[in-house]
Write an enzyme that holds these catalytic residues in place. Structure first.
Site, PDB file in Angstrom:
ATOM      1  N   HIS A 146       0.831  -1.180   0.066  1.00  0.00           N
ATOM      2  CA  HIS A 146       0.027  -0.042  -0.058  1.00  0.00           C
ATOM      3  C   HIS A 146       0.873   1.172   0.109  1.00  0.00           C
ATOM      4  O   HIS A 146       0.578   2.297   0.375  1.00  0.00           O
ATOM      5  CB  HIS A 146      -1.023  -0.009   1.356  1.00  0.00           C
ATOM      6  CG  HIS A 146      -1.872  -1.166   1.387  1.00  0.00           C
ATOM      7  ND1 HIS A 146      -3.279  -0.713   0.503  1.00  0.00           N
ATOM      8  CD2 HIS A 146      -1.925  -2.379   1.540  1.00  0.00           C
ATOM      9  CE1 HIS A 146      -3.870  -1.962   1.028  1.00  0.00           C
ATOM     10  NE2 HIS A 146      -3.205  -3.035   1.337  1.00  0.00           N
ATOM     11  N   ASN A 196     -10.287  -2.954   2.412  1.00  0.00           N
ATOM     12  CA  ASN A 196      -9.961  -3.207   0.720  1.00  0.00           C
ATOM     13  C   ASN A 196     -11.241  -2.647   0.052  1.00  0.00           C
ATOM     14  O   ASN A 196     -12.210  -2.808   0.624  1.00  0.00           O
ATOM     15  CB  ASN A 196      -9.433  -4.389   0.524  1.00  0.00           C
ATOM     16  CG  ASN A 196      -7.800  -4.314   0.894  1.00  0.00           C
ATOM     17  OD1 ASN A 196      -7.178  -3.411   1.009  1.00  0.00           O
ATOM     18  ND2 ASN A 196      -7.266  -5.799   1.083  1.00  0.00           N
ATOM     19  N   HIS A 219      -4.103   1.189  11.854  1.00  0.00           N
ATOM     20  CA  HIS A 219      -3.969  -0.323  12.729  1.00  0.00           C
ATOM     21  C   HIS A 219      -5.077  -0.716  13.188  1.00  0.00           C
ATOM     22  O   HIS A 219      -6.068  -0.200  13.639  1.00  0.00           O
ATOM     23  CB  HIS A 219      -2.954   0.280  13.954  1.00  0.00           C
ATOM     24  CG  HIS A 219      -2.942  -1.079  14.897  1.00  0.00           C
ATOM     25  ND1 HIS A 219      -2.827  -2.351  14.343  1.00  0.00           N
ATOM     26  CD2 HIS A 219      -2.767  -1.120  16.445  1.00  0.00           C
ATOM     27  CE1 HIS A 219      -2.612  -2.957  15.372  1.00  0.00           C
ATOM     28  NE2 HIS A 219      -2.455  -2.416  16.708  1.00  0.00           N
ATOM     29  N   TYR A 264       0.762  -4.230  12.096  1.00  0.00           N
ATOM     30  CA  TYR A 264       0.878  -2.753  11.805  1.00  0.00           C
ATOM     31  C   TYR A 264       1.512  -1.816  12.777  1.00  0.00           C
ATOM     32  O   TYR A 264       2.305  -0.876  12.252  1.00  0.00           O
ATOM     33  CB  TYR A 264      -0.706  -2.327  11.879  1.00  0.00           C
ATOM     34  CG  TYR A 264      -1.384  -2.992  10.325  1.00  0.00           C
ATOM     35  CD1 TYR A 264      -1.722  -4.247  10.282  1.00  0.00           C
ATOM     36  CD2 TYR A 264      -1.737  -2.003   9.553  1.00  0.00           C
ATOM     37  CE1 TYR A 264      -2.445  -4.733   9.526  1.00  0.00           C
ATOM     38  CE2 TYR A 264      -2.307  -2.421   8.413  1.00  0.00           C
ATOM     39  CZ  TYR A 264      -2.742  -3.937   8.247  1.00  0.00           C
ATOM     40  OH  TYR A 264      -3.294  -4.441   7.201  1.00  0.00           O
TER      41      TYR A 264
HETATM   42 FE1  HDD Z   1      -2.420  -4.905   5.639  1.00  0.00          FE
HETATM   43  C1  HDD Z   1      -1.255  -1.844   5.294  1.00  0.00           C
HETATM   44  C2  HDD Z   1      -5.567  -3.744   4.245  1.00  0.00           C
HETATM   45  C3  HDD Z   1      -4.225  -8.140   5.505  1.00  0.00           C
HETATM   46  C4  HDD Z   1       0.358  -6.072   7.138  1.00  0.00           C
HETATM   47  N1  HDD Z   1      -3.131  -2.808   4.729  1.00  0.00           N
HETATM   48  C5  HDD Z   1      -2.579  -1.908   4.747  1.00  0.00           C
HETATM   49  C6  HDD Z   1      -3.206  -0.855   4.301  1.00  0.00           C
HETATM   50  C7  HDD Z   1      -4.587  -1.452   3.843  1.00  0.00           C
HETATM   51  C8  HDD Z   1      -4.290  -2.744   4.443  1.00  0.00           C
HETATM   52  C9  HDD Z   1      -5.636  -0.495   3.463  1.00  0.00           C
HETATM   53  C10 HDD Z   1      -2.736   0.443   4.004  1.00  0.00           C
HETATM   54  C11 HDD Z   1      -3.028   1.519   5.058  1.00  0.00           C
HETATM   55  C12 HDD Z   1      -2.738   2.897   4.883  1.00  0.00           C
HETATM   56  O1  HDD Z   1      -3.277   3.432   3.764  1.00  0.00           O
HETATM   57  O2  HDD Z   1      -1.691   3.305   5.190  1.00  0.00           O
HETATM   58  N2  HDD Z   1      -4.168  -5.818   4.995  1.00  0.00           N
HETATM   59  C13 HDD Z   1      -5.570  -5.045   4.642  1.00  0.00           C
HETATM   60  C14 HDD Z   1      -6.652  -5.870   4.413  1.00  0.00           C
HETATM   61  C15 HDD Z   1      -6.171  -7.149   4.984  1.00  0.00           C
HETATM   62  C16 HDD Z   1      -4.611  -6.861   5.024  1.00  0.00           C
HETATM   63  C17 HDD Z   1      -7.967  -5.453   4.061  1.00  0.00           C
HETATM   64  C18 HDD Z   1      -7.024  -8.419   5.050  1.00  0.00           C
HETATM   65  C19 HDD Z   1      -8.205  -8.486   5.229  1.00  0.00           C
HETATM   66  N3  HDD Z   1      -2.078  -6.500   6.257  1.00  0.00           N
HETATM   67  C20 HDD Z   1      -2.827  -7.774   6.051  1.00  0.00           C
HETATM   68  C21 HDD Z   1      -2.095  -8.900   6.654  1.00  0.00           C
HETATM   69  C22 HDD Z   1      -0.815  -8.258   7.207  1.00  0.00           C
HETATM   70  C23 HDD Z   1      -0.791  -6.852   6.875  1.00  0.00           C
HETATM   71  C24 HDD Z   1      -2.408 -10.178   6.855  1.00  0.00           C
HETATM   72  C25 HDD Z   1       0.358  -8.858   7.871  1.00  0.00           C
HETATM   73  C26 HDD Z   1       0.371  -9.844   8.675  1.00  0.00           C
HETATM   74  N4  HDD Z   1      -0.913  -3.838   6.101  1.00  0.00           N
HETATM   75  C27 HDD Z   1       0.018  -4.686   6.629  1.00  0.00           C
HETATM   76  C28 HDD Z   1       1.250  -3.662   7.084  1.00  0.00           C
HETATM   77  C29 HDD Z   1       0.976  -2.478   6.375  1.00  0.00           C
HETATM   78  C30 HDD Z   1      -0.416  -2.867   5.794  1.00  0.00           C
HETATM   79  C31 HDD Z   1       2.484  -4.442   6.782  1.00  0.00           C
HETATM   80  C32 HDD Z   1       2.003  -1.744   5.464  1.00  0.00           C
HETATM   81  C33 HDD Z   1       1.910  -0.318   5.706  1.00  0.00           C
HETATM   82  C34 HDD Z   1       1.480  -0.197   7.166  1.00  0.00           C
HETATM   83  O3  HDD Z   1       0.708  -1.392   7.420  1.00  0.00           O
HETATM   84  O4  HDD Z   1       0.980   0.707   7.668  1.00  0.00           O
HETATM   85  O5  HDD Z   1       1.459  -3.782   8.437  1.00  0.00           O
END
Ligand code: HDD
Length: 734
Positions: free
Chosen positions: A92, A165, A356, A379
């Site tokens: 993202h 999402n 988060h 997060y």
């Molecule tokens: Fe995630 C970012 C949505 C599963 C780990 N995620 C992130 C963002 C969105 C989502 C919209 C961007 C937020 C922003 O605009 O800053 N993610 C989802 C959805 C998931 C999902 C809807 C499943 C239902 N994500 C998911 C899993 C993991 C992560 C299973 C890890 C175990 N996601 C992250 C992250 C991020 C992230 C690595 C990257 C940047 C951030 O968090 O701030 O922690």
């Protein structure tokens, strides 16, 4: 002379000041978050506040001499610049965001004690960030990808983040597979190719070994993955959450965002072209809509499932690869979100915002969805790295409006200056404050859930139906949507170099739909296998028995769900649609102005596009201002095309290759086209097209979204038909 007289106000400063003054809804956070640097009235200083006299020259030994180490102005400025970048989000990374507010229609107190969902008079400030997932920060907006839809509610009881999402399911069921999944979809590590695209070997290799991803793959290969606008996407919380009321009773809930402009997409060819013409297409679209006062709106929807119905369905509520079909549990629309203010600074707000899923308020709680559980760790962990330490909650955009009192102290970049001697609890030195809050005082209490189980690494048998809902999605699509989905799969798998990966994918597709599998196999020049074949030993635990890991098919009560097809979306508005008006010297001025005002009255936006910038002369010699030239404009950046009357203008457009290309592309991309005086322009734009070369009746053309020779009917009736056609979004029957 004072500073004010020397500098004068820039228009930018004025706009910002007005915005901050006018902004009543966001006032609460504004007062906390804005360090108002009213540029117009202040001196340039160093970060220590020393006024700078010369920002043009470094300190040298002689005018031609070497620069001196002593130059603190130079060193401070360069050092800060050298450190301007922070790690981009691992997923993202590319996004756009906006401020706004949320208001619930009626109290939801029956289900939840969350105050922002129980008080209809309360406008809760929000900050929403939309994003693509796979691409880097500088990638194109129009990649085939999932869109992130993350909402931060600044509630009076603390920040609540709904991090969702634009697709209601996910690729995997357990967070432990997330790093593998992301490694597979990101550019391949040896050469960092391809950027922002899932059309490559590693992604499809992983997917072909993850049968649980098949439902999400249907969504990703559908046109949902190439939205027309962030303003026209749905949002989903994906997981099942819990709502808890004052009496401590819990229901399960799925969250939805329903856009009031409907759900619309572009076509794949268009998406690819937009990526070149305007990689910021979605960012710009959101920004400009808000600047123009066309505030995007979504209704918040909930699907509520009573606690006792947990095991009632043919899928597991805890499985994030499943939806609850709206036919089984209707979506109740409970409130509305309006985005009404663009960020003032991209980095400070859009980049530094930290979402988060674990940020909840009393009245909202988690379930044991194993993907959600893993997210709750990820997060915070990622923000520690990305934002440089444990105090990122103090960054203005992340600060809650609810007061923060605790004994957490110190760390990198600490902003708060905590007074006093005692930084622990319990204490008597500072009177025991801050004290814990009783539930009745708004203290968060976790839902008491009875769990009597073995500690085990494994997953429930109820998570093994990987194909039924993939088939439900596919079967719910219109014929055109099915075709697009088939084409998308053929494209993506066509980019895969290893035949065995393509073959495995075709095998998996047979489990979703035979025709789909056959058509994709045909495009790939492959046979259709009887059943999928993949190396089970790679995708089950080392000591697992392959027989126990075979996917199962559970009989479904719902075969087709209307809500899954974009064909059934709202098609009654042309608000904020971009209409190109193609004209040249000799144009009929009245037909431009009449059409323009008719379209604008419906909330559409128009641009006059001519062979060059400046002015064109109407048939009666009147000067008309040109908004864009054929050099800078492009059909793919517009929703519809209008060619006003005027024989000379039409004749000159007919000679203009770029004008013809404009109309040709609008036609190919199924967009509404209106012409006052065709004079063969349409035919010339697409030589050899059977439909256009046959002399079709006006009504036949109108049924295909082409309104011709309307001049005879008078401009108003032309506009009415055209407006109806634009609202249809696309004419797939061409
Ligand atoms: Fe995630 C970012 C949505 C599963 C780990 N995620 C992130 C963002 C969105 C989502 C919209 C961007 C937020 C922003 O605009 O800053 N993610 C989802 C959805 C998931 C999902 C809807 C499943 C239902 N994500 C998911 C899993 C993991 C992560 C299973 C890890 C175990 N996601 C992250 C992250 C991020 C992230 C690595 C990257 C940047 C951030 O968090 O701030 O922690």
């Amino acid at each position: 002379m004072g500073v004010k007289e020397r500098v004068g106000k820039t228009s930018d400063t004025r706009v910002n000041e007005e915005k901050i003054e006018k902004d009543t809804i966001n006032e609460k956070i504004s007062s906390l978050t804005y360090h108002t640097e009213s540029a117009a009235e202040e001196f340039l200083t160093t970060n220590q506040g020393t006024r700078i006299n010369d920002n043009q020259n470094s300190l040298k030994a002689g005018e031609r001499g070497p620069t001196l180490l002593e130059d603190f102005l130079l060193r401070e400025k360069i050092t800060h610049f050298d450190h301007e970048r922070i790690p981009e989000r691992v997923v993202h990374a590319r996004g756009a965001a906006a401020h706004g507010y949320f208001q619930v229609y009626e109290s939801m107190a029956k289900y939840t004690k969350a105050k922002f969902l129980t008080d209809p008079s309360e406008k809760t400030p929000v900050f929403v960030r939309f994003s693509t997932v796979a691409g880097s920060r500088g990638s194109s907006d129009l990649a085939r990808d999932v869109r992130g839809f993350a909402v931060k509610f600044y509630t009076k009881e603390g920040n609540y983040d709904l991090v969702g999402n634009n697709m209601p399911v996910f690729f995997i069921q357990d967070a432990i597979k997330f790093p593998d999944f992301v490694h597979a979809v990101k550019p391949e590590p040896h050469n960092e190719i391809p950027q922002a695209s899932s059309a490559h070997d590693t992604f499809w290799d992983f997917i072909s070994l993850a049968p649980e991803s098949m439902h999400m793959i249907m969504w990703l290969m559908s046109d949902r993955a190439i939205p027309r606008s962030f303003r026209m996407i749905e949002g989903f919380g994906v997981h099942t959450f819990r709502l808890i009321n004052e009496d401590g009773e819990s229901v399960f809930v799925k969250f939805h965002w329903k856009p009031l402009l409907g759900v619309h997409s572009v076509v794949w060819e268009e998406a690819q072209m937009i990526s070149g013409k305007d990689p910021d297409f979605h960012r710009r679209d959101l920004w400009e809509a808000i600047e123009k006062g066309a505030f995007p709106e979504w209704e918040l929807g909930v699907q509520i499932v009573p606690e006792e119905d947990e095991h009632k369905y043919e899928f597991d509520l805890l499985d994030p690869t499943k939806i609850i079909p709206e036919e089984l549990v209707p979506v109740q629309r409970i409130g509305k979100m309006t985005l009404n203010r663009n960020p003032d600074n991209f980095f400070a707000e859009t980049e530094q915002v930290a979402f988060h899923p674990g940020n909840v308020v009393p009245g909202i709680d988690f379930t044991n969805d194993p993907l959600l559980q893993g997210r709750l760790f990820s997060y915070i962990d990622t923000q520690l790295l990305r934002l440089g330490g444990p105090n990122f909650h103090e960054i203005p955009i992340n600060r809650p409006i609810a007061p923060v009192h605790n004994n957490q102290r110190d760390g990198h970049m600490r902003q708060t200056i905590n007074r006093g001697k005692a930084s622990y609890q319990p204490d008597t030195i500072k009177g025991g404050y801050p004290i814990q809050a009783k539930a009745a005082e708004g203290g968060f209490t976790s839902y008491t859930e009875r769990i009597e189980v073995n500690k085990i690494r494994g997953k429930s048998r109820s998570f093994f139906d990987h194909f039924s809902q993939a088939a439900l999605f596919y079967n719910s699509q219109s014929d055109v949507e099915k075709k697009h989905l088939t084409d998308a799969l053929s494209f993506e798998l066509g980019k895969v170099e290893r035949v065995e990966i393509r073959q495995r994918m075709v095998g998996l597709l047979t489990q979703v739909d035979e025709t789909l599998a056959t058509n994709v196999a045909d495009a790939l020049g492959l046979p259709v296998p009887r059943q999928p074949e993949y190396p089970m030993n790679h995708i089950i635990p080392a000591d697992g028995d392959p027989k126990e890991y075979q996917p199962v098919k559970v009989k479904q009560s719902i075969k087709k769900s209307e809500a899954l097809s974009m064909a059934n979306t709202i098609k009654n508005t042309i608000k904020t649609r971009q209409i190109a008006i193609l004209a040249a010297d000799g144009v009929d001025e009245a037909s431009i102005s009449q059409m323009k005002s008719a379209l604008e009255a419906e909330g559409a936006q128009t641009a006059i596009i001519a062979p060059k910038l400046g002015y064109i002369k109407s048939a009666t010699g009147k000067e008309i201002k040109v908004d864009q030239s054929f050099l800078t404009a492009s059909s793919v950046l517009f929703d519809a095309v209008y060619v006003p009357g005027g024989a000379k203008s039409s004749a000159s457009l007919k000679e203009n290759a770029k004008a013809l290309q404009f109309i040709y592309e609008a036609y190919r991309h199924y967009k509404a086209i209106a012409m006052d005086d065709d004079s063969g322009l349409l035919k010339a734009s697409y030589p050899g097209n059977k439909m256009l070369s046959d002399t079709l009746k006006e009504t036949d053309l109108a049924a295909k979204g082409i309104i011709v020779n309307a001049h005879a009917k008078g401009a108003t009736s032309n506009a009415k038909d055209f407006i109806k056609a634009i609202a249809q979004h696309r004419f797939w029957n061409r």
